[in-house]
Design a protein around this motif. Structure first.
Motif, short mmCIF file in Angstrom:
data_model
loop_
_atom_site.label_atom_id
_atom_site.label_comp_id
_atom_site.label_asym_id
_atom_site.label_seq_id
_atom_site.Cartn_x
_atom_site.Cartn_y
_atom_site.Cartn_z
N GLN A 209 2.58 1.82 -3.28
CA GLN A 209 1.63 2.33 -4.28
C GLN A 209 1.35 3.81 -4.03
O GLN A 209 1.25 4.62 -4.95
CB GLN A 209 0.33 1.52 -4.21
N TYR A 210 1.17 4.14 -2.76
CA TYR A 210 0.87 5.54 -2.40
C TYR A 210 1.99 6.46 -2.85
O TYR A 210 1.77 7.49 -3.47
CB TYR A 210 0.67 5.63 -0.89
N ARG B 49 -8.11 11.96 2.77
CA ARG B 49 -8.88 11.44 1.61
C ARG B 49 -10.25 12.11 1.54
O ARG B 49 -10.92 12.30 2.55
CB ARG B 49 -9.06 9.94 1.77
N GLU C 263 0.84 -1.20 0.00
CA GLU C 263 0.00 0.00 0.00
C GLU C 263 0.88 1.26 0.00
O GLU C 263 0.66 2.19 -0.79
CB GLU C 263 -0.90 -0.01 1.23
N ASP D 259 4.14 5.86 -5.05
CA ASP D 259 4.19 5.83 -6.51
C ASP D 259 3.22 6.85 -7.10
O ASP D 259 3.52 7.58 -8.03
CB ASP D 259 3.86 4.42 -6.97
N SER D 260 1.96 6.90 -6.55
CA SER D 260 0.95 7.79 -7.13
C SER D 260 1.19 9.25 -6.72
O SER D 260 0.82 10.17 -7.43
CB SER D 260 -0.45 7.34 -6.68
N ASP D 261 1.78 9.45 -5.59
CA ASP D 261 2.00 10.83 -5.14
C ASP D 261 3.38 10.96 -4.47
O ASP D 261 3.48 10.94 -3.24
CB ASP D 261 0.88 11.22 -4.17
#
Lengths: 340, 272, 277
Positions: A311-312, A327, A308, A314-316
């Motif tokens: 991924q986080y 969120r 997780e 990676d996206s930001d």
């Protein structure tokens, strides 16, 4: 009676007679006019299922029928006379026009040679009805029946018989039963018990539990390191990240060694399943597997959190610097109530 | 109420009496016929050769077209029905045997006999019945001629010779009908059909059917002629005796067939 | 009745047909009872009676087709009632019968029909049979019709052919069942001539059953009259005698219907076998 109707009648009779003989030919009743030879064998077992008219096959090819079954005065030997169609055997040369040229003498010679090479008679089941046929086949290794054919006046070529598959089978079953009887069941059972005891003691030893506890605490520390990672700030990103990687490496090494230990433990326990102590073993095994389950669940969770995070990031990527954003949650309008 | 019951009982009694009378007359007729046949064996000159040839023609070639048609259709129907059932189980290779055995042993002789009953048995009854009404039977008797020899023996020999021949052709045509269906429905080649037929059908079945047809020929002629001789004295009686000839013949044929089927099974049992 | 006995007893010793105490019928039903008569050789006798009195039945008993309830029938001195199958056939071969409808075999031609008894019962050669067949056909005026089938012939021709077949073996005794029934007067007349001709040529005894009064007066020597009421013979004698002196009114009135014809024939000298007292 005019000439015309006489002609009709004559024609009718001719046609009918021709059809009659054609029918006989198709159904093969002229076979009995073809040349035949005879072969004899002796059996010392029951010929149940064999009757006059049963077929005789030479290596599976139908070549004739049983003509006579008789019992010798001593009461234990049965004579079978077989009629063989010579048309089934080719002549000396393999020329296509030489098909039917085998003579009775030639056939008898050939049978004598074949017997020397191991030609034997044997009763075989024909289908599921219990009727039998006689198979002529080469089987030089099989023990021939212990009948001395020279005692009996046989004018036809003699082919020794083999015990039928059924009597063969009967013999084999008897010997298998004898072997089964000689097995030491008690010894096997005792040894199996010992094995189980050993396994049991290993599984219930404190060392095994300790290993599992170690694994647990390791996972907890892995989780902590990941939580720490989330709290990272701009200042100490690099150092912390390095630290994290090192921690993760340690954690993975620990998991690996755990796996090895478990493997060794299991390997050293010789599994062999037999009755008495199975219940106790299973109880321990269930307990152990539950602990293992928990461990694996924790490992899973840790890995999930790691994924997780990655991924986080990676996206930001800026979140590493700015920290985690809150969120946004959109609530959909459920629409007018009682619309239906 | 009681009167009705009594009437019923009287009716029953009359029927039984008639049945007994008919049975006695049939046995007497059989005796008469046997004597006539024996006479003709001893003195072949006394056989009416011309009538014999006439009836041969009548029973054989003249009946051929209808026999061929019925038997071929029988074969077609049989093959079709059997094919529909056995194709489900992949038992196509048994079909030639099923068709061959059924036609050679049962359907061939039976259908030929039933056609012959309709064609010849009824004609025999009508012919002899008409002769009885026109006093021709009396004329024969007062000439010192045994009517059975004059009227029954030629018919009997003709039927005994012709019905088996018709059966041979009927069998062949029936199997051909079966083959037509098999070749068109499952594409069975002729040589395969013949080989499978030969494998499954014993020669004795062929002879069984032919032997049956001899028996059927005897039944058809005997019953036809017997009913003819039993005709009453008016024109309606001829119609009645014709009908009874056909009905009784078919009944006896089926009974004989049942009996023979059992007999052959027992016989084959002995033979092994 | 005593007259009848005396009249029949008066003739020669060996009768062609003798009937003794004959009772006939079917099962419980008696048709005729206690008949006694003798027929002398060479006579032409008619059995006469009202419809249903059993004339044809009597004839069938005499020729041996049915067994009587009681009594005996002798043909040329031999009993046909007590004969076995073989004897019966031998007696039957001594007489010829022409049936009411002719009874020709429809599958055979005229010549074959007439040749049949010869082929079956004699050892004559083919030529001889052919010769005799044409003789018989000539006798009944049917020469030239040898190859005709019965279905191609008229009623009168069939009756004549039946006569020819009855004559095939030259029997001394002939039975005719209703020879002229249903025929036109001219044909009927011709048949009468044939009957007389046969008797003249062969001297045969002839017994016939008929209703035709003109024929009776023309050919019969003697009439045996049966009655359906008494089921027995009511009178016996020559036709003319019965017409004039019959035992009962019934007999006289039965025969006098043909009276107009008879005056010319009986007086012309028809042979009178039974002498009037």
């Amino acid at each position: 009676m005019t000439d015309n109707s006489k002609f009709k009648l004559g024609l009718f009779i001719i046609i009918a007679v021709v059809v009659f003989f054609a029918g006989l030919m198709i159904l093969g009743s002229f076979e009995q006019f073809k040349e035949k030879a005879y072969v004899t064998t002796l059996f010392s077992e029951s010929v149940q299922g064999l009757s006059v008219g049963s077929s005789v096959k030479y290596m599976g090819v139908p070549v004739g029928t049983v003509r006579d079954i008789s019992i010798y005065p001593n009461g234990s030997v049965i004579r079978i006379d077989m009629e063989i169609k010579l048309a089934s055997f080719r002549g000396k040369t393999a020329a296509p026009d030489d098909v039917n040229s085998i003579t009775v003498e030639e056939f008898q010679n050939r049978i004598a040679q074949a017997v020397d090479r191991g030609l034997r008679c044997r009763m075989e089941l024909e289908g599921i009805t219990g009727s039998k046929y006689i198979e002529l086949n080469y089987d030089p290794e099989a023990p021939a029946s212990a009948i001395d054919a020279s005692q009996y006046a046989i004018d036809n070529p003699y082919v020794p018989s083999l015990p039928s598959l059924i009597s063969d089978l009967r013999g084999s079953v008897t010997s298998i039963l004898a072997k089964l009887e000689s097995i030491d069941y008690k010894g096997i059972s005792d040894r199996a018990n010992d094995t189980l005891d050993t396994l049991n003691s290993r599984l219930s030893s404190p060392k095994f539990d300790e290993t599992l506890d170690n694994a647990n605490s390791m996972i907890t520390s892995a989780r902590k390191s990941i939580e720490n990672l989330e709290k990272l700030t701009d200042a100490d990103v690099r150092g912390q990240l390095e630290n994290l990687t090192a921690n993760a490496k340690v954690a993975i090494a620990a998991v690996e060694s755990l796996a090895k230990t478990v493997e060794q433990e299991i390997k050293s326990a010789e599994f062999e399943q037999i009755a008495d102590n199975v219940r106790a073993v299973l109880a321990n095994a269930v307990r152990a597997s539950r602990t293992l389950d928990e461990t694996l669940f924790n490992v899973n969770n840790g890995v999930d959190a790691l994924i997780e995070l990655i991924q986080y990031i990676d996206s930001d990527p800026s979140s590493i610097i700015q920290g985690k954003k809150k969120r946004r949650i959109d609530i959909e309008d459920p629409g007018p109530a009682g619309g239906r | 109420m009681i009167k009705k019951l009594v009437d019923r009982l009287i009716h029953c009694g009359e029927t039984i009496y008639q049945l007994k009378e008919e049975t006695v007359s049939l046995i007497a007729f059989l005796g008469d016929m046997a004597a006539a046949i024996w006479e003709c064996i001893l003195h072949p000159k006394r056989l009416r050769w011309k009538d014999f040839l006439f009836y041969m023609n009548n029973c054989g070639p003249d009946g051929l077209p209808i026999t061929i048609m019925i038997n071929a259709l029988m074969g077609v129907v049989l093959a079709y029905q059997a094919e529909v059932q056995s194709h489900k189980y992949g038992a196509d290779n048994f079909l030639p045997m099923v068709i061959g055995c059924t036609i050679l042993r049962e359907l061939g002789p039976l259908m030929v006999a039933i056609v012959a009953t309709g064609r010849n048995g009824s004609a025999f009854a009508a012919e002899i019945g008409t002769m009885k009404i026109s006093e021709e039977l009396d004329a024969l008797r007062t000439m010192g001629i045994r009517p059975a020899r004059f009227l029954v023996v030629p018919k009997m020999w003709a039927m005994l010779l012709m019905l088996p021949l018709l059966t041979v052709i009927g069998d062949c045509v029936g199997c051909a009908g079966g083959y037509l269906v098999l070749s068109s429905e499952i594409g069975m080649p002729l040589d395969v059909f013949l080989r499978l037929t030969r494998q499954g059908v014993a020669v004795k079945y062929f002879f069984e059917g032919i032997l049956k047809s001899f028996v059927f020929a005897g039944i058809i002629t005997t019953v036809g002629c017997w009913r003819g001789f039993r005709t009453g004295n008016d024109a309606i009686a001829v119609g009645r005796s014709t009908t009874s000839a056909v009905v009784i013949s078919i009944l006896f044929i089926v009974l004989a067939d049942t009996f023979l089927a059992k007999m052959f099974t027992v016989f084959y049992g002995w033979q092994g | 009745m005593d007259e009848t006995v005396s009249r029949t007893a008066a003739s020669a010793a060996a009768p062609a047909i003798e009937v003794r105490d004959l009772s006939i019928g079917y099962g419980d039903r008696i048709v005729l009872h206690d008949l006694n008569f003798r027929i002398e050789p060479g006579q032409i006798v008619t059995i006469l009676g009202g419809s249903g009195c059993g004339k044809s039945t009597l004839l069938k008993h005499i020729i041996g087709l049915h067994a009587p309830l009681k009594g005996d029938i002798l043909i040329n001195g031999r009993s046909i009632v007590h004969a076995n199958e073989e004897q019966k056939r031998s007696i039957m071969s001594e007489f010829g019968v022409a049936y009411q409808g002719g009874a020709l075999f429809r599958s055979l031609s005229l010549a074959e029909n007439i040749a049949l008894p010869m082929e079956e019962l004699t050892t004559w050669s083919r030529q001889e049979i052919r010769k005799r067949v044409s003789e018989k056909l000539a006798l009944v005026h049917l020469d030239g019709y040898e190859s005709y089938m019965p279905s191609d012939l008229s009623g009168g021709m069939i009756k004549r052919a039946a006569f020819a077949r009855a004559l095939a073996l030259d029997p001394k005794l002939l039975f005719f069942d209703e020879p002229s029934a249903g025929l036109d007067p001219l044909t009927s007349d011709m048949l009468d001539n044939v009957i007389l001709e046969i008797r003249e040529k062969t001297g045969a005894t002839i017994m016939m059953v008929t209703h035709e009064l003109p024929s009776i007066f023309r050919v019969s020597d003697r009439v045996i009259m049966l009655s359906a009421e008494t089921k027995s013979i009511v009178d016996d004698g020559s036709p003319a005698w019965l017409r004039d002196h019959g035992a009962t009114d019934y007999v006289r009135s039965f025969l006098s219907r043909g009276g107009t014809f008879l005056s010319s024939t009986t007086e012309s000298g028809a042979p009178d076998g039974v002498p009037a007292p």
